[in-house]
Design an enzyme around this catalytic site. Structure first.
Site, PDB file in Angstrom:
ATOM      1  N   LYS A 189      53.924 -30.678  88.297  1.00 27.34           N
ATOM      2  CA  LYS A 189      54.082 -31.614  89.411  1.00 27.34           C
ATOM      3  C   LYS A 189      52.738 -31.850  90.122  1.00 27.34           C
ATOM      4  O   LYS A 189      51.699 -31.414  89.636  1.00 27.34           O
ATOM      5  CB  LYS A 189      55.160 -31.088  90.368  1.00 27.34           C
ATOM      6  CG  LYS A 189      56.494 -30.756  89.669  1.00 27.34           C
ATOM      7  CD  LYS A 189      57.291 -31.975  89.239  1.00 27.34           C
ATOM      8  CE  LYS A 189      58.418 -31.683  88.269  1.00 27.34           C
ATOM      9  NZ  LYS A 189      59.579 -31.004  88.816  1.00 27.34           N
TER      10      LYS A 189
HETATM   11  C1  LIG Z   1      60.986 -30.470  88.479  1.00 28.02           C
HETATM   12  C2  LIG Z   1      62.211 -31.119  89.010  1.00 28.02           C
HETATM   13  C3  LIG Z   1      63.246 -30.404  89.639  1.00 28.02           C
HETATM   14  C4  LIG Z   1      63.297 -28.911  89.670  1.00 28.02           C
HETATM   15  O1  LIG Z   1      62.178 -28.350  90.200  1.00 28.02           O
HETATM   16  P1  LIG Z   1      61.936 -26.768  90.086  1.00 28.02           P
HETATM   17  O2  LIG Z   1      60.903 -26.517  91.140  1.00 28.02           O
HETATM   18  O3  LIG Z   1      61.440 -26.527  88.694  1.00 28.02           O
HETATM   19  O4  LIG Z   1      63.228 -26.083  90.361  1.00 28.02           O
HETATM   20  C5  LIG Z   1      64.292 -31.099  90.202  1.00 28.02           C
HETATM   21  N1  LIG Z   1      64.356 -32.434  90.140  1.00 28.02           N
HETATM   22  C6  LIG Z   1      63.405 -33.158  89.513  1.00 28.02           C
HETATM   23  C7  LIG Z   1      63.521 -34.649  89.504  1.00 28.02           C
HETATM   24  C8  LIG Z   1      62.322 -32.522  88.911  1.00 28.02           C
HETATM   25  O5  LIG Z   1      61.398 -33.240  88.256  1.00 28.02           O
END
Ligand SMILES: *Cc1c(COP(=O)(O)O)cnc(C)c1O
Length: 391
Positions: A189
């Site tokens: 991210k």
């Molecule tokens: C990455 C992601 C999540 C989950 O995030 P984590 O921190 O890995 O639990 C949830 N929703 C979306 C759209 C994502 O891309």
């Protein structure tokens, strides 16, 4: 030649120093680094409250609970998302349903939402919470969604996992249109803490419920006690919470990463502009830049997703994908529709229910985009993609 991933973290000497410093401080968890990170994150997003959690999935879970999701209620989200956007409703015992996407933005369609709400009102089945997902970092069309929320009485919980530092109509995501917003700090991210997440809200009471839910439902605040104080050891559990805390190690890394966010955004903006230019004459669909009619957005460019529409002279997506992987380009697909997952089919969803998301998913291809992607590497991606597209 080296493998080029679709995404990866950027860790510099300042990040390393921040982690080293916290490791030799007195606090590895439940110390001062967490509130420091929360304050920096809240300030950056122009919102009053930020509650750090161990990952965004945990954040979505306790945000659903804090917003009142439970048995007998329904939560709606986008089929074009990671499964966590829907699973969070099921964790709370609520039902889940989906609203199809707008093929232009790949985000939840406002007109599909409006039509589904009209029908749900007739059926007495209005949702308690709607979870729009700012896919790839481009904001959903939040102003008309907010108007629908006010008219039909549902809460908006943004899944802003892709959208750290993004904005809509000049307002930071996480501040203005939603009841609560959840961000992810997974390494792919915009900024990372390894694992990690943040829930933001303008509502102080909701923020307090989130703080309790992330730490066993336990309070140590003298003003919140229900029983007489028995001594300095006294604490009380008031709700069934979890251990969803972020460590100080993660928070220190997060604060250091946030200091670098302008740089991250600048590189992602530039690479996205460059992709737009270099891919301009290729037979594919490029990402939209506006959330809806009359609205503006600044994307955080978590992903750069093209759509391969196979036809005369153009290979199909599976072929293009395989050729690029073979050439060492780490393409990916975001996302196969959640309702088509075997688990969700078991809940009664079937192919054909969300046609825009299903068509999009047969064409989508995420190509590399991350802060360390150089022009030379990007040129290689474009050259390989150009070749791979030939039928
Ligand atoms: C990455 C992601 C999540 C989950 O995030 P984590 O921190 O890995 O639990 C949830 N929703 C979306 C759209 C994502 O891309």
């Amino acid at each position: 030649m080296d493998f080029i991933p679709y995404a990866t973290q950027s860790i510099n000497e300042d990040d390393l120093a921040a982690v080293r410093e916290v490791l030799t401080s007195g606090w590895l968890t439940q110390g001062p680094a967490v509130p420091r990170f929360e304050q920096a994150f809240a300030a950056l997003h122009g919102v009053a409250h930020a509650v750090a959690v161990c990952n965004a999935t945990a954040g979505l879970h306790i945000a659903c609970l804090a917003l009142g999701a439970g048995p007998g209620q329904t939560v709606w989200t986008s089929p074009n998302s990671f499964v966590a956007s829907a699973n969070c409703a099921l964790y709370c015992g609520a039902g889940v349903d989906f609203v199809d996407i707008d093929p232009a933005t790949r985000n939840m369609s406002v007109s599909a939402l409006a039509a589904k709400l009209e029908q749900a009102e007739r059926d007495g089945q209005l949702p308690a919470i709607v979870i729009p997902v700012h896919f790839a970092g481009l904001a959903c069309d939040l102003a008309p969604m907010r108007a629908l929320a006010d008219r039909y009485g549902f809460k908006i919980l943004e899944d802003a996992s892709h959208a750290v530092g993004a904005s809509y109509n000049g307002q930071p995501i996480g501040s203005r249109y939603a009841d609560a917003s959840v961000f992810s700090f997974h390494p792919v991210k915009i900024v990372t803490t390894g694992e990690g997440g943040m829930v933001t809200t303008p509502d102080a009471a909701l923020a307090r419920r989130l703080q309790l839910l992330r730490s066993h439902g336990i309070t140590r605040e003298p003003g919140e006690m229900q029983h007489p104080d028995t001594g300095a050891w006294h604490y009380e559990q008031h709700s069934l919470g979890f251990n969803y805390r972020m460590t100080d190690i993660q928070a220190a890394l997060g604060t250091s990463q946030l200091r670098r966010i302008d740089g991250f955004h600048a590189v992602r903006d530039r690479l996205a502009d460059r992709y737009d230019l270099l891919l301009g004459s290729l037979p594919l669909r490029r990402p939209a830049r506006v959330p809806g009619p009359g609205a503006t957005a600044r994307s955080s460019w978590h992903l750069y997703v093209v759509e391969v529409v196979s036809g005369r002279g153009v290979a199909d997506r599976a072929t293009v994908f395989a050729r690029l992987r073979e050439a060492g380009i780490g393409v990916n697909v975001h996302y196969e529709p959640i309702p088509l997952q075997p688990y969700y089919r078991g809940l009664g969803f079937w192919p054909g229910q969300f046609p825009a998301a299903e068509t999009y998913a047969t064409q989508a291809l995420s190509i590399p985009l991350y802060p360390a992607l150089t022009d030379a590497l990007q040129d290689r991606v474009v050259a390989e993609l150009t070749q791979a597209l030939r039928a």
